[in-house]
Design an enzyme around this catalytic site. Structure first.
Site, mmCIF file in Angstrom:
data_model
loop_
_atom_site.group_PDB
_atom_site.id
_atom_site.type_symbol
_atom_site.label_atom_id
_atom_site.label_comp_id
_atom_site.label_asym_id
_atom_site.label_seq_id
_atom_site.Cartn_x
_atom_site.Cartn_y
_atom_site.Cartn_z
ATOM 1 N N TYR A 156 29.863 -42.182 0.459
ATOM 2 C CA TYR A 156 28.539 -41.781 -0.025
ATOM 3 C C TYR A 156 28.527 -41.718 -1.553
ATOM 4 O O TYR A 156 27.608 -42.216 -2.206
ATOM 5 C CB TYR A 156 28.157 -40.430 0.580
ATOM 6 C CG TYR A 156 26.789 -39.942 0.177
ATOM 7 C CD1 TYR A 156 25.642 -40.526 0.730
ATOM 8 C CD2 TYR A 156 26.626 -38.903 -0.729
ATOM 9 C CE1 TYR A 156 24.377 -40.081 0.375
ATOM 10 C CE2 TYR A 156 25.373 -38.451 -1.087
ATOM 11 C CZ TYR A 156 24.253 -39.040 -0.536
ATOM 12 O OH TYR A 156 22.998 -38.601 -0.894
ATOM 13 N N THR A 191 16.620 -30.388 4.251
ATOM 14 C CA THR A 191 15.892 -31.419 4.984
ATOM 15 C C THR A 191 16.297 -31.374 6.451
ATOM 16 O O THR A 191 17.252 -30.682 6.824
ATOM 17 C CB THR A 191 16.220 -32.815 4.424
ATOM 18 O OG1 THR A 191 17.618 -33.078 4.648
ATOM 19 C CG2 THR A 191 15.910 -32.895 2.932
ATOM 20 N N PRO A 192 15.616 -32.139 7.308
ATOM 21 C CA PRO A 192 16.036 -32.196 8.711
ATOM 22 C C PRO A 192 17.478 -32.629 8.885
ATOM 23 O O PRO A 192 18.143 -32.219 9.842
ATOM 24 C CB PRO A 192 15.066 -33.216 9.317
ATOM 25 C CG PRO A 192 13.830 -33.088 8.491
ATOM 26 C CD PRO A 192 14.319 -32.821 7.094
#
Length: 259
Positions: A156, A191-192
């Protein structure tokens, strides 16, 4: 305070079906922009479009896969049918947790295709036209993971470092042609994805882990998607006409204030 700083503009926000992308799309629409919602999941895109319509804004869903060049080109063409695109927000991306040894080649390549190639595909599809008109704004969603070492974020972090480098290159190459290019580097945002991650990995102590993750930001909490959208709206507006090649941390002090 929201105004109408983007009246008459046309924007495309990628990955705008939920989380930060949806918040940015909604905010740009509230500021007066027509917003194309570039989303791999049309149902999620439609949900964001419904929120935009309820707030009095306008836009359209542009089904697309950022990792697929032809898909992006088709969506970009659809978005430009009614007029030139003034603003591109590259938000689509996928996350990954793991160090060097824990990252498979397939995972590494998937993150590269979506997070790096996706940004490349969308900029290549729209920036030349912006330059041709002598005006345009590109805003890339990077991360503090692209600036500092964070445990277990090997692949990432690689992708977000690449996004920062691409941002600087495009800003440099197009500064004389009227195109501004900047990046936002958030720390943790609620966030979700965060909720799903905690439910999957820590089902018995979600609240404790949420507080632990929140505490890594010196301000003691995560950001809300709307806070990221506020900075995005500024950078996409003419109020930021003197800002290009900038990489903005919005991190609750994470990068510079950690003990």
């Amino acid at each position: 305070m929201m105004g109408k700083r983007l009246d008459g503009t046309r924007a495309i926000v990628t990955g705008a079906g939920s989380g930060i992308g949806a918040a940015i799309a909604l905010r740009l629409a509230q500021e007066g922009a027509w917003v194309g919602i570039a989303e791999i999941d049309p149902a999620k895109g439609a949900a964001t479009l419904e929120r935009i319509a309820e707030s009095g804004g306008s836009g359209a869903v542009l089904p697309s896969d950022a990792a697929d060049r032809e898909s992006v080109r088709a969506a970009a063409a659809d978005g430009q049918r009614e007029g030139a695109i003034d603003i591109l927000v590259n938000n689509a991306g996928v996350a990954h947790i793991g160090n060097l040894e824990q990252t498979t080649e397939e995972e590494f390549e998937r993150l590269f295709r979506v997070n790096v190639c996706g940004v490349f595909h969308w900029m290549q599809a729209l920036v030349p036209a912006m330059a041709g008109h002598g005006r345009g704004v590109v805003l890339n969603m990077a991360s503090i993971a692209g600036e500092v070492g964070i445990p277990d974020r090997f692949a990432y972090s690689m992708t977000k470092g690449a996004v920062i480098s691409m941002t600087l290159s495009v800003a440099c190459d197009y500064v004389r042609r009227g195109v501004r290019c900047n990046a936002i580097c958030p720390a943790r945002v609620h966030t979700p994805f965060v909720d799903e991650y905690l439910q999957r990995h820590y089902p018995d102590n979600v609240e404790e882990m949420f507080e632990r993750l929140s505490a890594t930001q010196p301000v003691g909490r995560m950001a809300g998607p709307e806070e990221i959208a506020g900075l995005a709206a500024y950078l996409c507006s003419d109020e930021a006409a003197f800002v290009t090649g900038a990489v903005y941390d919005i991190d609750g002090g994470f990068v510079r204030l950690r003990p």
